[in-house]
Enzyme design. Structure first.
Site: not given
Lengths: 167, 330, 692
Positions: C581, C587, C658
């Site tokens: 989720r 962002t 990442e």
């Protein structure tokens, strides 16, 4: 050698004593506590220290303060009117054209300076016809903003924000 | 960074006299390269004479059709000047491919010409470098030299000159106006810069205290069709691996006249005279362009890790001339 | 895992809460906490790669007007022994790598400090050094584990036998260079030692970790040290703790009562704050005629420092990526006279998946299969490494969704045949993955304020990830209030402990602690009043034992290579991710495209060139070490698919900081091959590699 100079930053006049070795950037950050311009490389290789210097965007890390006695400087802090942001700043928020925020004030000042340059008809490296009119395509915006490195990788959003602000 | 005195020059004569009389003095323009060197310890002047406010900020027509560029004209102002854009597009293109908008807004014409190599060893005082400390050795020769010279280097120095503007000015045959204590002199830009030989500490033939006041561009009608092609690792904001400034005059498929200079390949902007000679009177074809480029590059002596610059320079010369001549045809 | 919290604010594209402060430049970063009496520190760095300091003359430096102290191994405070030799600052005369801090000047101004540091004269007894990583480096060894605690080597079945018997094989070596994290904000500390307490304004990804380490080294109780980091200008793994922070504390101790500022120069960052190890990776793949992998072998050689071991987990992703009955991975280290490598965005996955995903492209071509179809055929049903089911795995959905959006189905696989205005055009794809990490040790408190608001406190830190905003959203949903009712406090070691902002674990670890605190609060105070307070901590997740947990993605790239000059451009990138989720789409998208942009930068530009004679990176500044500029990035977008995963944490989220970089460089390299027919296996993809 210490020298007294005057600077006007974001409309505020300042008198200060600087070492001849002091850069405009360090004069603001370390002597005046004006930290909106950032130090990312100190060698003109990243653009984080960009301000509007006597009306034009300029790096301040390679400018000696003593050589800029009387200069008029506008930083990203000065571009906002209190809570009211400059349209470029608002567009950066709207498009999330920032992450860590460290390059951001330099991006803001650079964008504002860049738009004035484009407005004045200045061509760029990617302008096909150097004598023709300037249209701020994404490619043009990206080229003109390339003096401001962003390690978080917000470039795509920065370009979108500027495109939006121009509209 | 050792402390230094600072003076704002009142006029050219006194500035030149002051610097000439003091071995440790240096001229300060915008500082976009000198301040680098102050921080790194590469330069340690005891006095800076600020010449950035001297009245050399005009771009003016010269009798005979040329143009005089004042020494303190900022790179941006020069690049966007209507006359320069229209008559010498390679100058605008070279400037616009250099540095960044915020650096071009402050950097001066003379400062651009006087900037020093970006060889990493030159900029790192903890490593040997003959240019910085004569006799200490060249670290690049056997070290990191991917960006270094393939033409005209010596075993004392394999650095390249970093200016884009100077490459265009070299192709145009610009003349540099210099003021010294012994008076003024004019130096063709091709003679301003030196090859390293055994004295790489001298980038130019200027004597200590001599000040560039202007650069004169000749009336060169063919320069209206000129360009500057810069090949670099990054799409922007990077020094050249190889660059080509070229102007060409073609009539009915034959090259009448041509100017070619190379950047990123030598200690000085490299005027490709052999290529020019080979091209004059030759057909404006890829084969002729390639033969001319190869004639110029026959003298290339690449280092271990920059042999790629030879085919890169060759291909870029060909591509640039092809682009110009194609553009020229109606 | 206990149930997911109901998403109300979670999933909303909230604007960054600190955005106003950042666009005006008024958000204070570490070095900006200056007072009128702040002193400045400049270090002296070793100019030999290995040896011993035989003499140090500080007379001239000390005599300089404005110098307050010169620290040397002879007068620096003795530190308590620690487990990190890199932090044993000024502890001996030994030089273990070039650039090591060997002295420092503290002075009234930065200019004077720098001049004083330059005036320190040092002599050395130099020893021979080795700083060069080679496939056959002397003394290659197998570390006990690779980061953080993975087995160094794994073998299943008979990979050699399977490779020998395979109908199709690929056996290639890929290399990635040394890369430096280079956050835009240089590492910085403002340290103040006053009345037996030490306050550090610090640019760090882990205030609590810095506090504990500094307290231990200086023999202080942890409550005597406070580390404050409200805003951090990026870190990408490099801002855990390094020698510079220790030195700043030493500087402050030398001038008690005065703050001491130490901001690294960009150049210093190339020797003092870590980097990604270079890697040499041999990959062997065997497949049957049906395009199903029978063997995967991934053998990695990489470097560490003689001073301190850092073992990048480069081949670990390969263990779980594709089904093959015969598998082997190995890691071998060369211990060199270099600074220690460190974490850099997706350590392990990033370099490892470059090699694996290029090899998968080569194998797909060798099998005559579309690279997406080839990956689909080799999709494992359970984690090949652990035998556990995946808590969720949507790699194939990502590949297929991306293929649709990118226009992959129209692609002609023939390399080197598309040309436009002198540019050769190609497209490429690669898979992406990143594990779900949960770090222990975070705690949070929730306190009811006046007006129905809540103060939520945890020593988390926002290094640009959006934690300020996403944690407020998580707290809001956990408390069932709107996000503007949350007064979040982070970035201060005086708050309840937070784990490091690393490993894409922040939201999982901190968010779980906040949810736990909120649940406790709501149970304890059904009718809360001002001043009510409850705490919670990141709970253990029993599902970690029952499931393999990873995020997945598909990276697509379009590449242009100039036929004359070899210049490489990336006009378009698309990433499709499945990462549970998404807390904040605004962002999150920035995180994904930011990672992809850094992957583009890795693909085209980044290369720290070790000068083996001097033992230092030759191109140690931003003019020499290129990171992507704005003009290098054209159209770049990231999307994600809906993914319900009740096992990972109460938010249902996987880390996203990442994964965006993982596979990006492979997609670019595969596209460059498709454009040119030239297979480049050594990063970065610089022009000379395509010149003909």
């Amino acid at each position: 050698m210490d020298v007294e100079i005057g600077l006007r930053v974001d409309g505020e006049p300042h008198r200060l004593v600087v070492d001849t070795r002091t850069t405009l950037l360090d004069a603001m950050r370390e002597r005046l506590g004006i930290t909106s311009p950032k130090k990312g490389c100190d060698h003109g290789q990243c653009g984080a220290c960009t301000v509007l210097l006597d009306g034009r965007r300029a790096t301040t890390c390679l400018a000696l303060a003593v050589a800029h006695d009387g200069a008029e400087i506008v930083t990203a802090a000065g571009l906002a009117d209190g809570e009211r942001l400059h349209p470029i700043q608002q567009a950066l928020l709207d498009h999330d054209g920032l992450q860590c925020g460290y390059c951001t004030p330099g991006q803001v000042c650079s964008a504002v300076g860049m738009l004035a340059e484009a407005e004045a008809g200045w061509p760029s490296h990617v302008t096909a016809d150097l004598s023709g009119a300037v249209e701020l395509t994404d490619e043009e915006i990206a080229e003109r903003m390339s003096g401001n490195l962003c390690r978080c990788g917000a470039y795509a959003n920065i370009v979108a924000a500027i495109r939006e602000a121009v509209r | 960074m050792i402390p230094f005195d600072y003076q704002r020059a009142e006029d050219t004569r006194s500035a030149v006299a002051t610097v000439t009389a003091r071995p440790g003095a240096a001229f300060l323009g915008a500082g976009t390269n000198l301040v680098d060197h102050l921080k790194l310890g590469v330069a340690a002047p005891d006095l800076l004479v600020d010449v950035s406010h001297l009245p050399f900020d005009m771009i003016e027509p010269l009798a005979g059709g040329g143009v005089r560029i004042g020494a303190t004209v900022r790179n941006s102002d020069l690049a966007v000047d209507p006359v320069i854009r229209q008559r010498y597009p390679m100058v605008s293109a070279a400037l616009l491919s250099g540095a960044s908008g915020q650096l071009r807004n402050v950097a001066t014409t003379a400062g651009n010409l006087m900037q020093r190599t970006r060889c990493p060893y030159f900029q790192d005082v903890t490593t040997p470098c003959n240019k910085r400390r004569p006799g200490s050795g060249c670290s690049a020769l056997e070290g990191y030299h991917r960006d270094h010279a393939i033409l005209g280097a010596s075993r004392h120095c394999v650095a390249v000159h970093p200016s884009d503007l100077a490459v265009a000015l070299t192709a145009l045959g610009a003349v540099v106006q210099v003021e010294g204590v012994k008076g003024a002199r004019s130096i063709p830009i091709i003679d301003l810069y030196r090859l390293p030989d055994d004295a790489p500490q001298h980038d130019t033939v200027l004597e200590h205290g001599e000040l560039i006041t202007a650069v004169d561009l000749p009336a060169l009608p063919m320069a209206t069709r000129s360009t500057y092609r810069k090949v670099r690792d990054r799409a922007s904001y990077a020094f050249a691996l190889v660059s080509v400034a070229a102007a060409v005059d073609v009539e009915r498929g034959t090259v009448r006249d041509v100017r070619v200079a190379l950047g990123g390949v030598a200690h000085k902007p490299w005027r490709a005279r052999r290529a020019e000679e080979a091209l004059r009177g030759a057909p404006a074809t890829d084969d002729a362009f390639r033969a001319a480029a190869e004639a110029e590059l026959a003298g290339a002596r690449p280092l271990r890790d920059n042999a790629f610059k030879v085919p890169m320079a060759r291909n870029t010369i060909v591509a640039t001339l092809r682009e110009l001549t194609r553009r020229e045809e109606p | 895992m206990t149930g997911l919290i109901e998403p109300k604010s979670i999933g909303a594209p909230l604007e960054r809460l600190e955005g106003h402060a950042k666009v005006t430049g008024t958000a204070p970063y570490a070095a900006e906490h200056l007072a009128a009496d702040t002193a400045h520190l400049h270090p002296v760095q070793a100019t030999v790669a290995r040896g011993r300091i035989t003499g140090m003359d500080t007379t001239a430096a000390e005599a300089l007007d404005g110098v307050l102290a010169v620290l040397t191994p002879g007068n620096a405070p003795r530190l308590a022994p620690g487990d990190d030799p890199e932090l044993a600052v000024l502890a001996s005369d030994e030089v273990a790598y070039r650039g090591q801090i060997i002295a420092a000047a503290v002075a009234e101004t930065t200019e004077i400090a720098r001049q004083a540091a330059d005036l320190v004269r040092v002599s050395y007894a130099e020893l021979p050094h080795d700083v060069e990583l080679r496939a056959d480096s002397a003394g290659l060894y197998a570390p006990e584990v690779v980061n953080p605690t993975y087995p160094t080597d794994t073998t299943e079945g008979d990979p050699d036998g399977a490779l020998a018997a395979a109908a199709v094989t690929v056996d290639r070596t890929y290399t990635t260079p040394m890369e430096h994290n280079n956050p835009m904000e240089p590492h910085a500390t403002v340290a103040l030692w006053a009345r037996d307490t030490l306050t550090l304004y610090e640019s760090t990804q882990w205030p609590h970790g810095v506090r504990d380490t500094i307290a231990r080294l200086f023999g202080l109780a942890t409550d005597q040290v406070r580390v404050i980091a409200p805003y951090v200008g990026g870190g990408f793994g490099s801002k855990t703790i390094h020698a510079n922070t220790v030195l700043a504390a030493m500087g402050a101790r030398a001038v008690p009562g005065r703050p001491v500022s130490f901001a690294l120069t960009r150049q210093q960052m190339f020797s003092l704050v870590g980097y990604r190890t270079p890697t040499i990776q041999r990959i062997r793949l065997g497949a049957g005629a049906d395009g199903r992998l029978t063997a995967i072998a991934h053998d990695v050689v990489e470097q560490t420092a003689r001073l301190k071991e850092f073992a990048e987990q480069t081949a670990v992703a390969t263990r779980s990526m594709y089904a093959a009955p015969n598998r082997r991975t190995t890691h071998r280290l060369a211990a060199l006279d270099v600074p220690a490598p460190t974490w850099m965005r997706a350590p392990g996955e990033c370099p490892g998946m470059f090699a694996l995903e290029c090899a998968m492209d080569e194998m797909a071509i060798a099998c005559g299969l579309d690279p997406i179809e080839f990956r689909v055929r080799n999709e494992p049903e359970i984690d090949p490494e652990t035998g556990l089911p995946f808590s969720s795995r949507n790699l194939i959905r990502c590949l297929r969704e991306g293929a649709d959006r990118f226009g992959w189905r129209r692609r002609d696989p023939t390399p080197g045949v598309r040309r436009e205005d002198g540019w050769l055009l190609g497209t490429g794809v690669a898979a992406s993955t990143f594990p779900v990490f949960r770090l222990p040790g975070s705690a949070a408190t929730v306190r009811r304020l006046a007006g129905g608001r809540y103060r939520v406190q945890i020593d988390a830190v926002d290094i640009g990830t959006g934690a300020w905003t996403s944690l407020a959203q998580i707290a809001a949903d956990a408390l069932d209030v709107p996000p503007d009712a949350v007064d979040l406090r982070i970035g201060d070691s005086a708050l309840p402990p937070g784990s490091v902002a690393g490993g894409s674990s922040g939201t999982t670890s901190w968010g779980s602690a906040i949810v736990d605190a909120a649940r406790t609060f709501r149970e304890k105070f059904p009718d809360p009043e001002e001043g009510d307070e409850a705490g919670g901590a990141t709970p253990d997740n029993p599902d970690l034992e029952r499931f393999a947990m990873h995020a997945y993605g598909a990276q697509f790239a379009a590449v242009r290579v100039h036929a004359d000059t070899g210049e490489v451009r990336v006009p378009r990138m698309l990433g499709v991710f499945a990462a549970g989720r998404i807390i904040n789409p605004r962002t999150a998208r920035s995180q994904f495209i930011g990672g992809m942009t850094m992957g583009l930068s890795m693909a085209l530009h980044e290369d720290s060139v070790m000068d083996v004679r001097f033992g230092q990176v030759a191109n140690h500044d931003f003019a020499g070490y290129h990171i992507a500029s704005n003009a290098d990035v054209r159209s770049i977008d990231a999307i994600w698919i809906e993914e319900e995963d009740p096992h990972v944490n109460p938010m249902g989220s996987k880390g996203i900081g990442e994964i965006g970089i993982v596979g990006a460089a492979a997609a670019v390299a595969n596209a460059a091959y498709h454009a040119t027919g030239v297979r480049v296996r050594d990063l970065p993809l610089t022009p000379e590699k395509f010149l003909r």
